[in-house]
Write a protein that holds these residues in place. Structure first.
Motif, PDB file in Angstrom:
ATOM      1  N   UNK A  46      -0.245  14.367   4.120  1.00  0.00           N
ATOM      2  CA  UNK A  46      -0.267  12.919   4.335  1.00  0.00           C
ATOM      3  C   UNK A  46       0.379  12.239   3.147  1.00  0.00           C
ATOM      4  N   UNK A  47       1.398  11.458   3.411  1.00  0.00           N
ATOM      5  CA  UNK A  47       2.103  10.708   2.363  1.00  0.00           C
ATOM      6  C   UNK A  47       1.638   9.255   2.397  1.00  0.00           C
ATOM      7  N   UNK A  48       1.160   8.784   1.251  1.00  0.00           N
ATOM      8  CA  UNK A  48       0.631   7.427   1.139  1.00  0.00           C
ATOM      9  C   UNK A  48       1.630   6.582   0.373  1.00  0.00           C
ATOM     10  N   UNK A  49       1.974   5.431   0.920  1.00  0.00           N
ATOM     11  CA  UNK A  49       2.884   4.503   0.251  1.00  0.00           C
ATOM     12  C   UNK A  49       2.131   3.227  -0.108  1.00  0.00           C
ATOM     13  N   UNK A  50       2.416   2.710  -1.289  1.00  0.00           N
ATOM     14  CA  UNK A  50       1.738   1.511  -1.760  1.00  0.00           C
ATOM     15  C   UNK A  50       0.270   1.766  -2.006  1.00  0.00           C
ATOM     16  N   UNK A  51      -0.568   0.854  -1.531  1.00  0.00           N
ATOM     17  CA  UNK A  51      -2.016   1.001  -1.679  1.00  0.00           C
ATOM     18  C   UNK A  51      -2.640   1.764  -0.517  1.00  0.00           C
ATOM     19  N   UNK A  52      -1.845   2.214   0.406  1.00  0.00           N
ATOM     20  CA  UNK A  52      -2.368   2.932   1.548  1.00  0.00           C
ATOM     21  C   UNK A  52      -2.953   2.036   2.609  1.00  0.00           C
ATOM     22  N   UNK A  53      -2.648   0.740   2.546  1.00  0.00           N
ATOM     23  CA  UNK A  53      -3.183  -0.223   3.508  1.00  0.00           C
ATOM     24  C   UNK A  53      -2.091  -0.663   4.460  1.00  0.00           C
TER      25      UNK A  53
END
Length: 308
Positions: A46-53
């Motif tokens: 899982x790749x999270x970008x930014x704050x994940x929101x």
């Protein structure tokens, strides 16, 4: 007439394959498909970008062997594996030794009440592993165990079996108590298949019951011993119920005590389903490799003995 006979011939030839269809479908749905899905998950992350929101902030991408590299370098997984190996060094020889001893005793001509004794030895295997672990867990607790009460009355030391080194003995005892009966039945069945003429010939040659057991019975049930050893290795590497059930009773059992406990913790406690899948694949591959190596060594030894 020829076409009818030909159709009947095709029907007869295709009947075995028709009977295999249900087993093949069940194998694909409940064995092959989950394995394939675990392999697929192990190669993703899982790749999270930014704050994940927000939508699109978390997405699944290709990871290659990244999860496997992380799993192989994980010290917790290594320590769990070492703990399980130490646990297996106690369980396997003790359990198989007792199973062989009980099978030889039940196969003796002088034994009495053999059916009742055989049932009593096998009965613990019929008890679910979680129930057995709970039963022994409360017997290990000093505050509720009758054994500790007796030791206290006799003025004898009361060891804490749920702490430190004795914990291995406590867990091994549960496995031995529950698994000896199954292995005993396997070995005892093999002993019953030995022709009586073999024993009669040995007695005519002056062989004692001990010599018959050591030189005839044990060598002839060697395939059963190999089979039970194979099953015991797999069960040891997959130990999960006993430490998980005893965990609420002691602080000595961590959430990563065994490799499978760590897989469960990472998947459902930490939410790392992809890393857990990679660990599960590694455990399955190691089990397969160890089992295959043992069976190959056993087969090679049997061929060498047969050649002599």
């Amino acid at each position: 007439m020829k076409s009818t006979a030909r159709r009947q011939s095709y029907g007869v030839k295709g009947a075995p394959y028709a009977f295999l269809v249900p087993a093949t479908v069940l194998f694909a749905l409940f064995f092959a498909l989950p394995i394939g899905y675990a392999l697929w998950l192990s190669l993703r992350k899982v790749q999270v970008s930014g704050l994940g929101l927000g939508s699109g902030a978390r997405k699944e991408v290709w990871a290659g062997l990244e999860n496997y590299t992380a799993a192989l370098s994980d010290s917790e997984l290594l320590h769990g594996t070492l703990r399980v190996l130490g646990y297996g060094c106690i369980v396997v020889p003790v359990m198989l030794g007792l199973a062989l001893m009980f099978a030889l005793m039940l196969d003796s001509e002088k034994v009495r009440l053999a059916p009742a004794t055989r049932l009593a030895i096998f009965l613990p295997y019929a008890i679910p592993g979680v129930v057995a672990a709970l039963l022994w867990g409360f017997l290990y607790l000093p505050d509720v165990s009758p054994f500790y009460f007796v030791l206290d009355r006799l003025g004898m030391p009361q060891p804490d079996l749920l702490d430190g080194g004795p914990l291995y003995l406590a867990l091994s005892n549960i496995a031995v108590w529950g698994g000896t009966g199954f292995n005993m039945i396997v070995i005892y069945t093999s002993l019953q298949a030995i022709p009586a003429e073999v024993y009669e010939a040995a007695k005519l040659d002056g062989a004692t019951p001990l010599q018959i057991a050591l030189r005839i019975k044990i060598p002839m049930v060697a395939p059963s011993l190999v089979l039970t050893f194979f099953f015991s290795i797999i069960a040891t590497l997959q130990v999960y119920n006993e430490p998980t059930t005893l965990k609420p009773l002691t602080n000595s059992v961590s959430t990563t005590w065994s490799p499978l406990m760590k897989v469960y913790r990472d998947a459902f406690g930490e939410g790392d389903i992809h890393g857990a899948a990679a660990q599960a694949v590694i455990i399955a591959f190691a089990t397969l490799l160890l089992s295959f190596g043992f069976l190959r060594a056993a087969n090679r030894r049997q061929k060498q003995e047969a050649a002599r």
